[in-house]
Every structure is written in structure tokens, then in C-alpha cells.
Design a protein around this motif. Sequence first.
Motif: not given
Length: 288
Positions: A269-271, A130-137, A180-186
Motif C-alpha cells: 500500500l505504501d511502497d 466535504a465537511l466530514l473528515p474521512p474515517q481512519p482505516l 471491498m464494500a464490507n470493509y469500506n476499503l477505498p
Amino acid sequence: MTTPTFHNEREFTRAVIHLAETYQWEPFRIRDSAYQTGGVPAGFPDLIFRYRDDQGNFTLVAAELKTDNDETSQPSPAQLRFLEELATHMPTYIFRYRDWDYIEDMLRNGPPQTIGEIIRPSLPINRDSALLPPQPLDKDAVVQRIAEKFANPDFSRGNLAELRRMNPDDPAALIFWRLMANYNLPDTAASVPQWALIMHGIALMTPTANANIPVGRALFLVGSYSEARLNRLLVSRGPMFRDLLRRLFRILASAKQPLDWGEMANLILDDNDNARLKIASEYYRAAR
């Protein structure tokens, strides 16, 4: 085997080369000077391994080498593009220090016959911290690369057909999950059907999937997409919205009408209302 201690990527590279030579592989390394003279395109992987057996058959393996720091040591977009292209022809890896035992086993016994995906032997060390911020996509960059990948003649036509047949609300295509795995998508319950719809639409519209044409203008240029259809699309939500988009992708594909998939991906994605208003604005701007 005990994993050696490496102080930098250069030491790691030298150790991997020595290990490869021990098992009778021929490692080929592109040195920095080759990039500086323009002899090698940016992004070419660190090492290509070649092995010839007693019958004269060759095995090729490509590898990009990185440190154990998953946050700062990541392949560049150019490196990932090269690795993805090579992965359609040969086993292709991203190796880190902690993969040493795997590397030794691969060089001793040969690589698995895995074609079509980048092999990452180990998960990130602090994946759940939880200490690591998520990487921006960078959604636009990912969508652009997906569109380019699908349009590449080397991309499997079988995989493309599988993505076209896939139900985005319940995606079962293995190639989808691999991407999805290759592009590290949520892979949340909300994002999976969204990205499935994006890949499904790009696959349907390949090879005319991406261009710098606003979505609203593209809908007007189709000719058969009336104001009534546009209104029904823009006021719909949920399953109806996704179903209308799937029909729209087939209409655009039939008309060979490209559009800006970055804008379309943002809509999916945002709709939000701003994205819908922009489509209406560009539609009527084109009509005027």
C-alpha cells in the motif's frame, strides 16, 4: 409508510420488535444483562428473527441496529466479526432509523436470499459531504480480519479459488468487490489493484497466511529465496514489482511459510524505501 421518529436506539429496537411480531416473526433479543453475566460473547447482534411458515420451514435473519448518525454509530470490530460469520448462513443486516420502510417490507415479504455479505439497505446520509473528515482505516486490523475470514472453514472454497485465480491488476472476482464494500476499503484507481494483490496473496497462502514473522525473515526461511531474488524484488517498481510479489506468494504457499501480512500489506500500500530496507535487514539478520 411514514418513518417514525426515534429518540434513541432503545426506542428503535422496541419498534422493530413490535413490527416483527405484527408480521408473525419471533424476534429474539439479547439484553445487556446477558453480556454482563458472560452468557453471550461480545459482538452478538441485537436481534435474531425467526419465522415459521405453514409447512414448518424456518427462516432466520440477524440484525444489528444503529442510529442514523453514520459518523459516531458504527458496529464495533467484534460486532462486524459476528455479522460476517452469520452472513455466511443467513440474511444479515445493519439497520438504521432511515431503513424503516425497508425493514417493514422485509418483514412483510421475507428477506432476499442474500448469503455471504452484510446487507446495508441505505447509504450514509452525508457520504459525499466535504465537511466530514474521512474515517481512519486501520489497515492491520482489516488485513488480520481478511486472513481470519479466508482461513475460516465456513468461508466458501469457491470464493477462495476465485480470489486465487483473480488478476490483481484487473480484478473481476465478485467476492473481491463484496469484501471491498464490507470493509469500506477505498476504491480509487491506485488502491483497487493494491487491495486486490493483498487479497490474492492471502488467498494463495491460506491457511498459512498470517503470523508474527517479519517478511524478510520469512523469505530467508523459505530456503529457495536467494539474495539475487531478494535484490530483484526490492529494486523493482510498478508492474514488475507486483508480478514478483505474485510469484513470491506462490513460493511461500508451496513452502507453507507464513509471514506478517500487516507488514506485507504496508509494503504493497505504501511502497516506500523504509519498508524495503526493513525486509533486507530482517533477511540478513535471519541469515546471520
